[in-house]
Each structure stands twice: as structure tokens, then as C-alpha cells.
Design a protein around this motif. Structure first.
Motif, PDB file in Angstrom:
ATOM      1  N   GLY A  97       0.812  -1.203   0.000  1.00 57.13           N
ATOM      2  CA  GLY A  97       0.000   0.000   0.000  1.00 57.13           C
ATOM      3  C   GLY A  97       0.846   1.253   0.000  1.00 57.13           C
ATOM      4  N   VAL A  98       2.151   1.052   0.136  1.00 60.65           N
ATOM      5  CA  VAL A  98       3.092   2.170   0.204  1.00 60.65           C
ATOM      6  C   VAL A  98       3.020   3.050  -1.044  1.00 60.65           C
ATOM      7  CG1 VAL A  98       4.942   0.725  -0.709  1.00 60.65           C
ATOM      8  CG2 VAL A  98       5.538   2.737   0.608  1.00 60.65           C
ATOM      9  N   ASP A  99       2.549   2.490  -2.152  1.00 58.74           N
ATOM     10  CA  ASP A  99       2.543   3.249  -3.405  1.00 58.74           C
ATOM     11  C   ASP A  99       1.189   3.846  -3.753  1.00 58.74           C
ATOM     12  OD1 ASP A  99       5.279   2.332  -4.329  1.00 58.74           O
ATOM     13  OD2 ASP A  99       4.261   0.432  -4.026  1.00 58.74           O
ATOM     14  N   LEU A 100       0.193   3.565  -2.946  1.00 60.96           N
ATOM     15  CA  LEU A 100      -1.158   3.850  -3.425  1.00 60.96           C
ATOM     16  C   LEU A 100      -1.537   5.318  -3.404  1.00 60.96           C
ATOM     17  CD1 LEU A 100      -3.126   0.794  -2.085  1.00 60.96           C
ATOM     18  CD2 LEU A 100      -1.740   1.075  -4.133  1.00 60.96           C
ATOM     19  N   SER A 101      -0.810   6.126  -2.636  1.00 59.09           N
ATOM     20  CA  SER A 101      -1.207   7.525  -2.612  1.00 59.09           C
ATOM     21  C   SER A 101      -0.673   8.271  -3.828  1.00 59.09           C
ATOM     22  CB  SER A 101      -0.719   8.198  -1.336  1.00 59.09           C
ATOM     23  OG  SER A 101       0.682   8.224  -1.313  1.00 59.09           O
ATOM     24  N   MET A 102       0.194   7.652  -4.585  1.00 60.28           N
ATOM     25  CA  MET A 102       0.674   8.279  -5.817  1.00 60.28           C
ATOM     26  C   MET A 102      -0.091   7.693  -6.981  1.00 60.28           C
ATOM     27  SD  MET A 102       4.740   8.544  -5.405  1.00 60.28           S
ATOM     28  CE  MET A 102       4.922   9.173  -7.061  1.00 60.28           C
ATOM     29  N   LEU A 103      -1.103   8.392  -7.431  1.00 59.34           N
ATOM     30  CA  LEU A 103      -1.938   7.859  -8.497  1.00 59.34           C
ATOM     31  C   LEU A 103      -1.083   7.450  -9.690  1.00 59.34           C
ATOM     32  CD1 LEU A 103      -4.889  10.376  -8.377  1.00 59.34           C
ATOM     33  CD2 LEU A 103      -4.947   7.966  -7.815  1.00 59.34           C
ATOM     34  N   GLY A 104      -1.300   6.219 -10.142  1.00 61.88           N
ATOM     35  CA  GLY A 104      -0.633   5.790 -11.362  1.00 61.88           C
ATOM     36  C   GLY A 104       0.669   5.045 -11.144  1.00 61.88           C
ATOM     37  N   GLY A 123       1.183   2.930  -8.505  1.00 58.30           N
ATOM     38  CA  GLY A 123       0.977   1.768  -7.655  1.00 58.30           C
ATOM     39  C   GLY A 123       1.061   0.450  -8.400  1.00 58.30           C
ATOM     40  N   TYR A 124       0.812   0.493  -9.686  1.00 58.24           N
ATOM     41  CA  TYR A 124       0.719  -0.748 -10.456  1.00 58.24           C
ATOM     42  C   TYR A 124       1.383  -0.538 -11.804  1.00 58.24           C
ATOM     43  CZ  TYR A 124      -3.131  -0.564  -7.194  1.00 58.24           C
ATOM     44  OH  TYR A 124      -3.869  -0.381  -6.072  1.00 58.24           O
ATOM     45  N   PHE A 182      -5.763  -6.416  -5.712  1.00 61.73           N
ATOM     46  CA  PHE A 182      -5.104  -7.205  -4.672  1.00 61.73           C
ATOM     47  C   PHE A 182      -4.071  -8.159  -5.258  1.00 61.73           C
ATOM     48  CE2 PHE A 182      -6.349  -7.504  -0.084  1.00 61.73           C
ATOM     49  CZ  PHE A 182      -6.751  -6.195   0.007  1.00 61.73           C
ATOM     50  N   ALA A 183      -4.365  -8.700  -6.440  1.00 64.80           N
ATOM     51  CA  ALA A 183      -3.401  -9.626  -7.042  1.00 64.80           C
ATOM     52  C   ALA A 183      -2.140  -8.899  -7.492  1.00 64.80           C
ATOM     53  CB  ALA A 183      -4.038 -10.351  -8.222  1.00 64.80           C
ATOM     54  N   LEU A 184      -2.230  -7.580  -7.654  1.00 66.34           N
ATOM     55  CA  LEU A 184      -1.084  -6.803  -8.144  1.00 66.34           C
ATOM     56  C   LEU A 184      -0.440  -5.960  -7.048  1.00 66.34           C
ATOM     57  CD1 LEU A 184      -2.738  -5.611 -11.489  1.00 66.34           C
ATOM     58  CD2 LEU A 184      -1.193  -7.545 -11.178  1.00 66.34           C
ATOM     59  N   LEU A 185      -0.985  -6.052  -5.843  1.00 64.66           N
ATOM     60  CA  LEU A 185      -0.505  -5.183  -4.764  1.00 64.66           C
ATOM     61  C   LEU A 185       0.962  -5.383  -4.424  1.00 64.66           C
ATOM     62  CD1 LEU A 185      -3.127  -4.810  -1.906  1.00 64.66           C
ATOM     63  CD2 LEU A 185      -2.021  -3.013  -3.227  1.00 64.66           C
ATOM     64  N   ASP A 186       1.505  -6.547  -4.731  1.00 67.05           N
ATOM     65  CA  ASP A 186       2.902  -6.778  -4.362  1.00 67.05           C
ATOM     66  C   ASP A 186       3.879  -6.163  -5.372  1.00 67.05           C
ATOM     67  OD1 ASP A 186       2.486  -8.494  -6.455  1.00 67.05           O
ATOM     68  OD2 ASP A 186       3.474 -10.219  -5.541  1.00 67.05           O
ATOM     69  N   GLN A 187       3.380  -5.658  -6.482  1.00 66.20           N
ATOM     70  CA  GLN A 187       4.298  -5.158  -7.523  1.00 66.20           C
ATOM     71  C   GLN A 187       5.191  -4.032  -7.008  1.00 66.20           C
ATOM     72  OE1 GLN A 187       1.873  -4.143 -10.966  1.00 66.20           O
ATOM     73  NE2 GLN A 187       2.061  -6.208 -11.779  1.00 66.20           N
ATOM     74  N   GLY A 188       4.575  -3.026  -6.386  1.00 61.79           N
ATOM     75  CA  GLY A 188       5.371  -1.918  -5.865  1.00 61.79           C
ATOM     76  C   GLY A 188       6.347  -2.393  -4.798  1.00 61.79           C
ATOM     77  N   LEU A 190      -4.071   1.731 -13.823  1.00 64.24           N
ATOM     78  CA  LEU A 190      -4.918   1.368 -12.679  1.00 64.24           C
ATOM     79  C   LEU A 190      -5.699   0.091 -12.932  1.00 64.24           C
ATOM     80  CD1 LEU A 190      -6.666   4.595 -11.341  1.00 64.24           C
ATOM     81  CD2 LEU A 190      -4.875   3.235 -10.274  1.00 64.24           C
ATOM     82  N   PRO A 191      -5.668  -0.842 -12.001  1.00 67.73           N
ATOM     83  CA  PRO A 191      -6.512  -2.031 -12.118  1.00 67.73           C
ATOM     84  C   PRO A 191      -7.987  -1.638 -12.096  1.00 67.73           C
ATOM     85  CG  PRO A 191      -4.921  -2.259 -10.325  1.00 67.73           C
ATOM     86  CD  PRO A 191      -4.881  -0.838 -10.772  1.00 67.73           C
ATOM     87  N   THR A 192      -8.825  -2.510 -12.637  1.00 68.24           N
ATOM     88  CA  THR A 192     -10.231  -2.155 -12.774  1.00 68.24           C
ATOM     89  C   THR A 192     -11.145  -2.867 -11.789  1.00 68.24           C
ATOM     90  OG1 THR A 192      -9.961  -3.559 -14.712  1.00 68.24           O
ATOM     91  CG2 THR A 192     -10.364  -1.251 -15.118  1.00 68.24           C
ATOM     92  N   SER A 193     -10.578  -3.645 -10.876  1.00 72.68           N
ATOM     93  CA  SER A 193     -11.419  -4.268  -9.861  1.00 72.68           C
ATOM     94  C   SER A 193     -10.575  -4.585  -8.631  1.00 72.68           C
ATOM     95  CB  SER A 193     -12.053  -5.562 -10.384  1.00 72.68           C
ATOM     96  OG  SER A 193     -11.055  -6.547 -10.548  1.00 72.68           O
TER      97      SER A 193
END
Lengths: 375, 384
Positions: A194-201, A203-204, A216-222, A208-211
């Protein structure tokens, strides 16, 4: 009768409402946060993905109407500390994006307030099992370093939270004052999915994922990138005693990513001549991850087979309940999947190394909860 | 016949001027206006060749390069069909190789949309003319402008019936969204209609202007890091395509995933399945099927890059974690990349018995070579 010690490295506590924090802020912010009557959230904008039940937490962890899960010590004690007889927990705040607020003056003061709130409300000795992180403004590294030095004397502060990717990937030289200060005071740095989520764009990969499932399946990327980047960026080479704990980023990515990175070592040496060791060696010596989330849809036994392909991984995983999140786990659930000879390390030994807590041997036999009552 | 199918050979132009002749009137002049006067004079009047390199509208700059060279030393960077045939196809006895234009992957970063549309058409005509005509063992995937989905669909319908066209490339997300987003529906539908698989290729998302980051958390510091995490954009596209129900609407749509290697697949599908169980309300069209089941039915994964610094027995155990992977993997050399792998190296690292499927059988089945391009193959055999 002896049992394993249990250390839980990721427990999310929070203020019941932002109003709790206002008292800890300098007066100059009071009007800013309360000027319109209601107290504003401190959070930065991030995309919202709908969640069953409307929250990301266990529905039974809601302390009362309108109260945030993780805001009640009593409920946490009942549902986690006492129920599972946990020896120590690391309180890690709850999905806070404040450290990355684009207004760094605000971020600096909110972090100080949050740390004072943590010391007052949770680390005041009411429960000897509670330890916590210090939140620092990652977008203002010099101020963050000052904050680390300010809070470090409190023995219940057990780590420095890298709460937000405010300046890009965490191996960037811009963060150096934070790593210098953490090394100096001997605290590990602790990061969380979640460390990346406040920077739009950012995080992934690829947008942006669409669901929610996709997200959640991509949350580990950052997080995976940050770990790789801290290795590649020489953070561990320059700070050989610095330890990193990365929470909730999973572990099934470890073999493929580190094998691939090691394969590029000769190239890496041309790009980053300061690196003296294989990337996986820095990982083995200075990085730990938490046990949660576990991919429960893997065929039975396959996750263990996967872990066994990567030498030494049993020394890297630390038990975390992730209380009060919807997918939180008990120590027995985690231990039950592991070979007997891994259990002591995953339940407490690895956390002891990264957080500087006593190991089983140092602490001696632990009395059962019943024998300890009244203590 | 050896039975070897190579799903990933990267071809390139030696100079972007090779493409200018394939552009329609007006756009050729557009290119001439945007190059240096010395080069313009050279191209127009056959004057002396300028000493400075040509910089034109298609000159791509890549932030991440292998300091020891991006390509095998004797490959000429994949710019010469004869070299590809002799030093790759003939040397390894490859029956069929699928071309993917390497530099053209960055077409999504051409911000002048109409130029991007014309360039993809020119690249495809150039590929057919210079490469496919020259060698019947080659086939190619169509390059399409993902930033202009309607025009992309038109291009698929224009050339999708060619015997040696075996796929449609979605390289970079030209609209900064993962590929399951409905904005890309015209591309999905045209590919479905023509029966061509969509080829997802890592690398294209690395361009600066495409708007979407290639990897999460910020731009990588180094090539080594960028490449180690090249699979991330592929993961995002795959998750999006499956959970957005694209194959529920287009049940015969198939995907070939290239450039991210094979090692990310198995544990990540467990993760995707686990999260789908928790949040399935966003993807009710999957019904009782798990994302991994959809993946196995609709996706193939190329093996390049294959380099993993793991002890052979560990790597074999790792790849064998999911026996279903043997039906998903297909040999992809990545030629002429510096770490291009020969089929024997790949097969030697796999669990026992996977070789024939991965070397060619999976790809032949997936690409439907028997009823498509195999026609030209058999005619070669007769004449040869």
C-alpha cells in the motif's frame, strides 16, 4: 510446559477518528483540520475499490458503531493478544498515507502527532506486549531523520515506518537521511503493502486495475520493486547493519525475482559498481517479509514446495496476523502449514532478528498464559 | 522437420528510412520535413550520406540498455532477414518462427496519433514485404496502435487474413490502462473475428510517453532492475483481461505472453485465484471458474528471458510446481537479445517429459498452424 514464543509483526492500530489526532498537532493546524466543523481526514487521495462489507477489515473487529477496527485496545486484546497468547506485537498503524502528503509541512507535523499519539495511547506501558512503529514523512527525508532521532529513545518504538512512496522507489538516494538515521539509532525500517497507493498511477504496472481482485493480485508489484531497488540502489551495501521488514507483500515471488536479479549480476555491477555482493546475499542478510497474505488457493502443500526451492527462506518469514484485516490469520494457521523445524523461526525467531527482540534462547521458557495471569 | 516453433524472434529496421517508402503520400513528406536537412538532401537527391545518425519521428530512445550490448554480437540486431535465417533458423533447425518488431514496440509512445496509425500500417507492410516474402518459415504478428483502438481494429481486418500473419500485438498500453479495459474492445473483437491470438509483449510499456509505468513503484534505476521486473506489466494486463470478462464475451480469444519469462506465472496465478475468491463480486461473469482455469485455456507463455540463477534441481522443482504449466509454455528464443536461449537449453532445464510440448507442440496447436500457415510450410517441403 513450554510452548513457542509468538511475535506478531503486523497489527494495525488506528485512531477512532481523526479528531483524536488533532490534540497532538500544533495549534496552527487546528483551524485547518477543524475549520468547517467536521474534522478532515489527513489521508491523500487514492483510487477506491469497493469491498464486501464496506471495509477492508474483519466485520467482527468493528468495536462499535462508527468506530474503526483497530481503534480499540480492549477488543484487540480479546481478539488477538489473549486469544492467541501472543508475546509481542508490532503496531504498524493502519493504511496511513499521511507520510506521503504532498504538503510536506503537514506530513511532518501529522507524523509527529501520530508518534506522540502512539506513545500516549498504546505504548504507555498499559500492556507490556505492545510495541510500535514511528511514522516519518518520507517526502521530507531530513525532517524524517530528525523524527527518527526524536522517538528512538522510547524503548517501545521498534521500527521506522516507510509509510509512503513519496519520492519514488525506496532505493533512491533521496531517502538516504532516513536510512542513515535508522542505522544510527539501530532501528529497522518497516514497509507495508500500500506504500505506493497515494501516488496515483505508480501503484501498479501498466495503469490502474479495474477491480478489487485485480488490485489485490497486483498489490505486491510496488513492494517487490522497492525491495529490489533498495538492493540495487546500494542501501544495504552502504548500511550493512540496516534491516528491512516488508509486511504483507507475500513471499511466493521471492524465488523467481531473486534468481532473475542474480542472473543479471554482471550487468548490475556495470550499472552500480558499488555493489560488492550478489543481490540475494543482501536479501538473505538484511531483508525479512511477513507471513501474510497466504495464497490459500494454491494446491495443498504446493506453497511449501515453492518455499523449499529457495535456500534459507525459512529464515526470512515472520509471523503476522494482519489483525484486523479481512484475511487475518492465527499463529496456528500459519504454523500448521510449515515443517516443524521452521516453526520457532517463523513464529518468533526471525522477528527477533529483524526487530532486535529476545530470541527463544535469550528469553528462556515462556510460561503459559494461565501461569502469567496477574502479571 | 524438427518440430521446433520459436514464438519470439525480434526483427528491426537498420534505419527508419526503410519504412518511409511504405507510408502513403503526404506522410512520407511529413517524415522528410522532420529529419535534418542533410539527411533530407541525401534521401531526396541521392547526395552523400551524412555522418551524423538520422534522427526522425520514429527514432526511439530507450532508458534501459544492457551496458554490454543489447544483442548477440553477430546478429546485426535482427535487421537482416538473411542473418536471422542462417544464424538462427538454420542453425537450430527451427520450423517456424514468429516475428515481433522490436523497436516498433514503442509505437504507443508516438503522441501524434494519426502518425502512429500510419506507422503501424507501414511496419506491417514492410514486415510482409521484406521478411515474410523472403522466408516461408517466418510468420509475424501485426503491430497495431493501441492508442487508437478503432484504427487498430481496421488494421487487423486489413491484414488478418494473410497466411503468414499469426497474431496481433498489444505491446504498450497506449491509453495508460490495462488491456482488459473496455476502451480496447475494438481490438479484442477484431482479433476474435479474424481468429488471431493477441500477443502481449513486455518492453513496450517502458516507453516514456505511453502514460503507464512499466513497473510499479516508480521508474527503475537500472536495466537489471527494469528487466527483472519486466513481467509486472504482463501480470497487470493478464489480470485485467481475465477479471474484466473479455473471454466471457469473446470465448475464442487467445493470448500469447512474451518477454517476461516463465517463472512469474505459477505462484502469481495462486495469488490471483485467492483474491478472486475474496472479491469475486467484481467478476461474476467468471461463474465458478477460477482465473487460473481461464488462463490455462486462453493463454500461452513464451520462455524468454529464461536466465535464472538457480541450481538446476531447484529450478526444475520450481517450474514443476504446477504440472499444468507444461501445456502453457512455448519455446521463445527472444533472438537476437543478448540472452537468447537455444531450445536445448530451455528443454534441459524443464521437468522431464515437457520438451516436445514446449519446443513446438503447444505453439502449433495454439497458433493453429496446421490449418493456417502450415500450407505454405508444406509447399516449401515439396519444392525443397
Amino acid at each position: 510446559m513450554k510452548r513457542n514464543r509468538i511475535y506478531d509483526v503486523d497489527v494495525h492500530n488506528t485512531w477512532a477518528s481523526a479528531a483524536e489526532l488533532v490534540d497532538y498537532l500544533p495549534a496552527r493546524w487546528h483551524d485547518y483540520f477543524q475549520g468547517t466543523g467536521a474534522v478532515r481526514s489527513f489521508a491523500t487521495p487514492m483510487p477506491t475499490y469497493s469491498r464486501p462489507g464496506g471495509i477492508t477489515d474483519r466485520l467482527d473487529a468493528v468495536p462499535g458503531p462508527g468506530l474503526a477496527p483497530g481503534s480499540s485496545y480492549d477488543l484487540m486484546r480479546e481478539q488477538l493478544l489473549d486469544r492467541y497468547d501472543i508475546d509481542r506485537v508490532l503496531l504498524t498503524f493502519s493504511g496511513k498515507s499521511e507520510p506521503g502528503h504532498p504538503n510536506s509541512d503537514l506530513a511532518i507535523d501529522v507524523c509527529r502527532a501520530a508518534n506522540d499519539w502512539m506513545a500516549d495511547r498504546w505504548l504507555d506501558g498499559r500492556d507490556e506486549r505492545l510495541y510500535g512503529l514511528a511514522m516519518v514523512p518520507t517526502g521530507a527525508p531530513v525532517a524524517a531523520a530528525e523524527e527518527i532521532r526524536r522517538v528512538a529513545p522510547n524503548p517501545r518504538v521498534a521500527g521506522v515506518a516507510l509509510g509512503a512512496n513519496a519520492l519514488g522507489r525506496l532505493g533512491h538516494l533521496a531517502y538516504e537521511p532516513i536510512y542513515d538515521a535508522a542505522t544510527e539509532v539501530g532501528l529497522p525500517v518497516v514497509c507495508h503493502v500500500g506504500v505506493d497507493l497515494s501516488m496515483l498511477g505508480y501503484g501498479y504496472a501498466a495503469g490502474l486495475p479495474t477491480s478489487r481482485a485485480e488490485q489485490f493480485a497486483l498489490l505486491d508489484q510496488g513492494p517487490v520493486h522497492h525491495i529490489v531497488d533498495m538492493i540495487v540502489g546500494g542501501v544495504f551495501e552502504r548500511h550493512p547493519t540496516l534491516r528491512l521488514l516488508f509486511n504483507e507483500c507475500g513471499f511466493s515471488w521471492i524465488p523467481s525475482v531473486l534468481w532473475t536479479l542474480d542472473e543479471h549480476y554482471s550487468i548490475l555491477k556495470a550499472e552500480k559498481p558499488e555493489l560488492k555482493r550478489l543481490p540475494s546475499e543482501y536479501f538473505h542478510d538484511q531483508v525479512w517479509v511477513s507471513s501474510q497474505p497466504f495464497d490459500s488457493e494454491a494446491p495443498a502443500g504446493k506453497t511449501l514446495e515453492l518455499l523449499e526451492t529457495f535456500t534459507g527462506i525459512e529464515d526470512k518469514i515472520c509471523f503476522s496476523s494482519d489483525y484486523p484485516h479481512h484475511d487475518s490469520e492465527s499463529p496456528a494457521q500459519v504454523a500448521g502449514r510449515l515443517p516443524r523445524e521452521w516453526r520457532e523461526r517463523v513464529l518468533a525467531g526471525n522477528a527477533a532478528r529483524v526487530l532486535g527482540w529476545p530470541t527463544e534462547a535469550e528469553a528462556g521458557a515462556v510460561p503459559l498464559a494461565a501461569e502469567r495471569s496477574g502479571g | 522437420m524438427s518440430g521446433i516453433v520459436d514464438c519470439f524472434v525480434q526483427h528491426a529496421w537498420a534505419s527508419e528510412t526503410e519504412l518511409y517508402d511504405y507510408l502513403p503520400d503526404g506522410w512520407r513528406e511529413y517524415m522528410m520535413v522532420h529529419i535534418s536537412p542533410a539527411w533530407r538532401a541525401h534521401l531526396a537527391a541521392d547526395g552523400p550520406r551524412p555522418t551524423e545518425p538520422l534522427v526522425g519521428p520514429l527514432s526511439v530512445s530507450r532508458a534501459y540498455r544492457n551496458p554490454y550490448g543489447d544483442h548477440l554480437p553477430d546478429s546485426r540486431g535482427g535487421t537482416d532477414p538473411e542473418v536471422v535465417v542462417e544464424r538462427h533458423l538454420d542453425r537450430l533447425g527451427i520450423d517456424r518462427a514468429l516475428l515481433c518488431p522490436s523497436d516498433a514496440m514503442l509505437v504507443a509512445s508516438i503522441p501524434t496519433v494519426r502518425l502512429a496509425v500510419q506507422v503501424t500500417r507501414a511496419v506491417n507492410d514492410w514486415t510482409i514485404d521484406r521478411w515474410l516474402r523472403a522466408e516461408p518459415r517466418l510468420s509475424a504478428s501485426l503491430l497495431v496502435p493501441t492508442q487508437a483502438p478503432q484504427q487498430a481494429a481496421e488494421e487487423i481486418r486489413r491484414l488478418g487474413g494473410h497466411d503468414q500473419i499469426t497474431g496481433v500485438i498489444m505491446g504498450a498500453g497506449g491509453l495508460a490502462k490495462p488491456f482488459g479495459h473496455p476502451v480496447y474492445s475494438p481490438i479484442h473483437e477484431a482479433a476474435h473475428e479474424t481468429g488471431l491470438p493477441i500477443v502481449l509483449v513486455a518492453g513496450g510499456d517502458g516507453s516514456n510517453d505511453a502514460g503507464a509505468p512499466a513497473i510499479a513503484g516508480g521508474p527503475a534505476a537500472t536495466y537489471a532492475e527494469h528487466r527483472t521486473l519486466a513481467h509486472q506489466s504482463l501480470q497487470s494486463h493478464v489480470a485485467s483481461l481475465i477479471t474484466q470478462g473479455v473471454m466471457s464475451r469473446l470465448p475464442d480469444l487467445r493470448f500469447l505472453v512474451l518477454g517476461g519469462g516463465a517463472a512469474w506465472v505459477t505462484p502469481w496465478l495462486w495469488r490471483l485465484d485467492t483474491n478472486h475468491r475474496s472479491f469475486r463480486y467484481d467478476a461474476l461473469w467468471l461463474g465458478n471458474r477460477l482465473p487460473s482455469e481461464v488462463f490455462r485455456e486462453h493463454f500461452m507463455v513464451g520462455t524468454h528471458p529464461f536466465g535464472l540463477a538457480a541450481p538446476p534441481d531447484r529450478l526444475r522443482a520450481y517450474l514443476g510446481l504446477d504440472p499444468g504449466l507444461q501445456d502453457v509454455l512455448c519455446y521463445a528464443s527472444g533472438y537476437p537479445d543478448w540472452d537468447s536461449s537455444d531450445p536445448d537449453v530451455v528443454v534441459g532445464a524443464l521437468p522431464k517429459g515437457w520438451g516436445p510440448k514446449v519446443k513446438g507442440d503447444n505453439a502449433k496447436h495454439f497458433l493453429r498452424l496446421h490449418d493456417r500457415a502450415l500450407r505454405s510450410l508444406s509447399s516449401t517441403e515439396v519444392s525443397g
